[in-house]
Design a protein around this motif. Structure first.
Motif, PDB file in Angstrom:
ATOM      1  N   GLU A 120      38.974  -9.949 103.774  1.00 53.66           N
ATOM      2  CA  GLU A 120      39.786 -10.920 104.509  1.00 53.66           C
ATOM      3  C   GLU A 120      38.944 -11.576 105.599  1.00 53.66           C
ATOM      4  O   GLU A 120      38.938 -12.785 105.746  1.00 53.66           O
ATOM      5  N   ARG A 121      38.258 -10.759 106.364  1.00 49.94           N
ATOM      6  CA  ARG A 121      37.403 -11.233 107.458  1.00 49.94           C
ATOM      7  C   ARG A 121      35.988 -10.739 107.207  1.00 49.94           C
ATOM      8  O   ARG A 121      35.791  -9.591 106.843  1.00 49.94           O
ATOM      9  N   ARG A 124      33.503 -10.452 109.501  1.00 49.76           N
ATOM     10  CA  ARG A 124      32.802 -10.113 110.740  1.00 49.76           C
ATOM     11  C   ARG A 124      31.840  -8.965 110.444  1.00 49.76           C
ATOM     12  O   ARG A 124      32.086  -8.132 109.571  1.00 49.76           O
ATOM     13  N   ASN A 128      41.519  -4.943 105.417  1.00 44.26           N
ATOM     14  CA  ASN A 128      40.577  -6.060 105.385  1.00 44.26           C
ATOM     15  C   ASN A 128      40.166  -6.443 103.956  1.00 44.26           C
ATOM     16  O   ASN A 128      39.462  -7.417 103.757  1.00 44.26           O
TER      17      ASN A 128
END
Length: 158
Positions: free
Chosen positions: A76-77, A79, A133
């Protein structure tokens, strides 16, 4: 960073990848060097991180893990902390044989093994469904093992 390798290093690396159980005498016979020289060379390759380990190859059918899956995972992300967290979870799971961080549509490609579909389903719960995530994952079931290996082609380069 590419290590400086000479012809003897290349020969040793290729021979050890073919059969890591060869004795120093056998390796020496193939290079024309003494066993003591071969031992020093192999030690140097280990210390420099060129040789990273020795493994035994196990037939998955004979140990009850006949199924292999290729799983493409989208997060999803993306980072750095999220990528690192997923990487650590994949590295810790014994059913994940290989984990690659990718460019393109998927963020990771995992090569996983399992005894059966129920075993694989448990893996999907642990790695994917319990991780908020993970956006999605796509699984392909391997129909047959046609080539399996970890050998890296090693040659002298200019």
């Amino acid at each position: 960073m590419r290590e400086n390798l000479d012809e003897t290093d290349v020969t040793l690396l290729n021979e050890l990848q073919r059969n890591a159980r060869q004795s120093l005498d056998e390796l020496a016979a193939g290079t024309g060097l003494s066993p003591a020289t071969i031992q020093r060379r192999v030690r140097s390759l280990r210390e420099r991180g060129v040789l990273t380990g020795d493994i035994a190859l196990v037939d998955p059918l004979k140990v009850g893990t006949p199924m292999t899956f290729v799983v493409m995972v989208e997060l999803e992300r993306e980072r750095l902390d999220q990528i690192d967290a997923f990487t650590r979870r994949a590295q810790r799971d014994s059913m994940v044989q290989q984990c690659y961080y990718l460019t393109g549509e998927a963020d990771f490609c995992l090569i996983c093994t399992a005894s059966d579909m129920n075993d694989f389903e448990e893996l999907t719960k642990r790695l994917f469904f319990e991780d908020s995530n993970v956006r999605r994952f796509r699984t392909s079931v391997v129909m047959g093992r046609k080539k399996v290996g970890l050998q890296i082609p090693v040659a002298l380069r200019a």
